[in-house]
Design an enzyme around this catalytic site. Structure first.
Site, PDB file in Angstrom:
ATOM      1  N   LYS A  14      47.879  50.161  71.982  1.00  0.00           N
ATOM      2  CA  LYS A  14      47.943  50.394  70.543  1.00  0.00           C
ATOM      3  C   LYS A  14      47.316  49.242  69.760  1.00  0.00           C
ATOM      4  O   LYS A  14      47.330  49.265  68.522  1.00  0.00           O
ATOM      5  CB  LYS A  14      49.394  50.573  70.104  1.00  0.00           C
ATOM      6  CG  LYS A  14      50.136  51.679  70.834  1.00  0.00           C
ATOM      7  CD  LYS A  14      51.603  51.700  70.432  1.00  0.00           C
ATOM      8  CE  LYS A  14      52.385  52.738  71.215  1.00  0.00           C
ATOM      9  NZ  LYS A  14      53.833  52.719  70.892  1.00  0.00           N
ATOM     10  N   ARG A  51      52.177  42.655  95.622  1.00  0.00           N
ATOM     11  CA  ARG A  51      52.960  41.513  96.098  1.00  0.00           C
ATOM     12  C   ARG A  51      53.504  40.655  94.964  1.00  0.00           C
ATOM     13  O   ARG A  51      54.690  40.333  94.937  1.00  0.00           O
ATOM     14  CB  ARG A  51      52.094  40.634  97.025  1.00  0.00           C
ATOM     15  CG  ARG A  51      52.029  41.103  98.459  1.00  0.00           C
ATOM     16  CD  ARG A  51      50.740  40.688  99.103  1.00  0.00           C
ATOM     17  NE  ARG A  51      49.609  41.209  98.337  1.00  0.00           N
ATOM     18  CZ  ARG A  51      49.198  42.476  98.417  1.00  0.00           C
ATOM     19  NH1 ARG A  51      49.794  43.303  99.229  1.00  0.00           N
ATOM     20  NH2 ARG A  51      48.205  42.906  97.670  1.00  0.00           N
ATOM     21  N   THR A  52      52.625  40.265  94.051  1.00  0.00           N
ATOM     22  CA  THR A  52      53.051  39.283  93.048  1.00  0.00           C
ATOM     23  C   THR A  52      54.141  39.845  92.146  1.00  0.00           C
ATOM     24  O   THR A  52      55.172  39.207  91.923  1.00  0.00           O
ATOM     25  CB  THR A  52      51.843  38.815  92.215  1.00  0.00           C
ATOM     26  OG1 THR A  52      50.838  38.306  93.096  1.00  0.00           O
ATOM     27  CG2 THR A  52      52.266  37.709  91.255  1.00  0.00           C
ATOM     28  N   HIS A  95      45.876  30.870  89.584  1.00  0.00           N
ATOM     29  CA  HIS A  95      46.993  31.620  90.145  1.00  0.00           C
ATOM     30  C   HIS A  95      47.983  30.586  90.702  1.00  0.00           C
ATOM     31  O   HIS A  95      48.119  30.428  91.914  1.00  0.00           O
ATOM     32  CB  HIS A  95      46.490  32.553  91.239  1.00  0.00           C
ATOM     33  CG  HIS A  95      47.449  33.654  91.602  1.00  0.00           C
ATOM     34  ND1 HIS A  95      48.774  33.660  91.198  1.00  0.00           N
ATOM     35  CD2 HIS A  95      47.282  34.781  92.341  1.00  0.00           C
ATOM     36  CE1 HIS A  95      49.362  34.744  91.680  1.00  0.00           C
ATOM     37  NE2 HIS A  95      48.487  35.440  92.373  1.00  0.00           N
ATOM     38  N   ARG A 112      50.510  38.567  84.295  1.00  0.00           N
ATOM     39  CA  ARG A 112      49.186  38.666  84.906  1.00  0.00           C
ATOM     40  C   ARG A 112      48.279  39.384  83.926  1.00  0.00           C
ATOM     41  O   ARG A 112      48.663  40.396  83.341  1.00  0.00           O
ATOM     42  CB  ARG A 112      49.233  39.416  86.227  1.00  0.00           C
ATOM     43  CG  ARG A 112      47.834  39.785  86.759  1.00  0.00           C
ATOM     44  CD  ARG A 112      47.840  40.242  88.183  1.00  0.00           C
ATOM     45  NE  ARG A 112      48.123  39.139  89.068  1.00  0.00           N
ATOM     46  CZ  ARG A 112      48.070  39.222  90.392  1.00  0.00           C
ATOM     47  NH1 ARG A 112      47.754  40.379  90.972  1.00  0.00           N
ATOM     48  NH2 ARG A 112      48.342  38.181  91.148  1.00  0.00           N
TER      49      ARG A 112
END
Length: 313
Positions: free
Chosen positions: A80, A51-52, A129, A101
């Site tokens: 890396k 969703r986000t 959030h 995120r």
């Protein structure tokens, strides 16, 4: 240049203006379809999301812009050894705004210290959030008409539930809100939320274990998923995952206008037959997610609202 890392990065007045803009976008989305022509958002998602991430990308596309990014740490130069700081510097050369995120608390904040474009925290570990908080506020305001004098119950995983922590931080800014925290002992609301947020604001709160006994008292119910990915062992997760399950029978104990919110994804904590009840508001939250993120992109990029001629921030 402004960032959104914590829900309190915006004043109460600024938050209200973002919510008002999101409401206008929801009413007339076609008016905003080209305000971000030529702009690009980079979605840097170091942990899974449906969703986000798609909501941010859909928001920019709906404003006329474009999106780029990755949907997993394994697809980035983090494999890396590249640092978040260097990634922020690099991606700032490619995009006008970043949504990040990350499983580690504080990573989006660190990115904002090195980025030369606005950074939006799209979730950092069990911490914050803020965009979900704005979505929750928008949905509550739509359903109840106001954000004050509400009795709000949070149920489930309150220890790791970053959406819960963020929403509590925002709701205490509105007068006379009361909170019930419904959870097993192992997943109770963290002490820091009580000591740093609830007590300083003299907010009424109560920690309880029974969903059935608490439901009749609530104006809002906020359900959460027990998050398997936050547990250190499978045994504890299996023992706690089905502690609270909302079904139609339990919902009958609640007020007839009590919306049920959930940040999604759900597992078993809300039975699918609840979806048909008019109090189910979680798919409204999904739709509002696009509008809120459209409003945030406009606000942080200082794009004037074509209906008012003014910027939000």
């Amino acid at each position: 240049m402004r960032h959104l890392i914590d829900p309190l990065d915006f004043t109460l007045e600024e938050t209200t203006k973002v919510l008002d803009l999101a409401d206008r976008i929801a009413e007339s989305p076609e008016v905003y379809s080209h305000v971000a022509d030529g702009k690009k958002i980079a979605t840097l998602f170091y942990e899974p999301s449906t969703r986000t991430r798609l909501s941010f990308e859909s928001a920019m596309l709906s404003l006329g812009g474009k999106s780029l990014g990755f949907a997993g740490a394994e697809q980035s130069s983090a494999t890396k050894g590249e640092t978040v700081a260097d990634t922020a510097r690099v991606v700032s050369c490619y995009a006008d705004i970043i949504a990040m995120r990350h499983p580690k608390e504080g990573a989006p904040l660190r990115a904002s210290m090195y980025a030369t474009v606005p950074v939006i925290n799209a979730g950092d570990g069990g911490h914050n959030h803020p965009t979900q908080t704005l979505i929750d506020l928008m949905t509550i305001r739509q359903r109840k008409g106001h954000l004050d004098h509400l009795t709000v119950g949070f149920c489930g995983d309150l220890k790791f539930g970053r959406t819960v922590h963020s929403l509590v931080n925002s709701l205490v800014r509105h007068p006379e809100n009361e909170f019930y925290f419904i959870s097993p002992e192992e997943l109770k609301i963290p002490d820091y939320v009580i000591e740093e947020t609830l007590k300083p604001n003299h907010s009424f709160y109560k920690e309880v274990t029974s969903l059935e006994e608490t439901l009749p008292k609530l104006d809002i119910l906020y359900m959460t998923r027990v998050q398997k990915e936050r547990f250190f062992n499978e045994e504890d997760y299996v023992r706690l995952k089905d502690t609270y399950i909302l079904n139609r029978e339990k919902l009958n104990l609640a007020q007839p206008d009590m919306p049920v919110l959930h940040p999604l994804p759900r597992v078993d904590e809300i039975v699918s037959d609840v979806d048909q009840d008019p109090r189910a508001a979680y798919f409204d939250q999904v739709q509002n997610g696009k509008y809120i993120r459209m409003a945030l992109i406009m606000a942080l990029l200082e794009i004037p609202d074509p209906l008012t001629g003014r910027t939000v921030l």
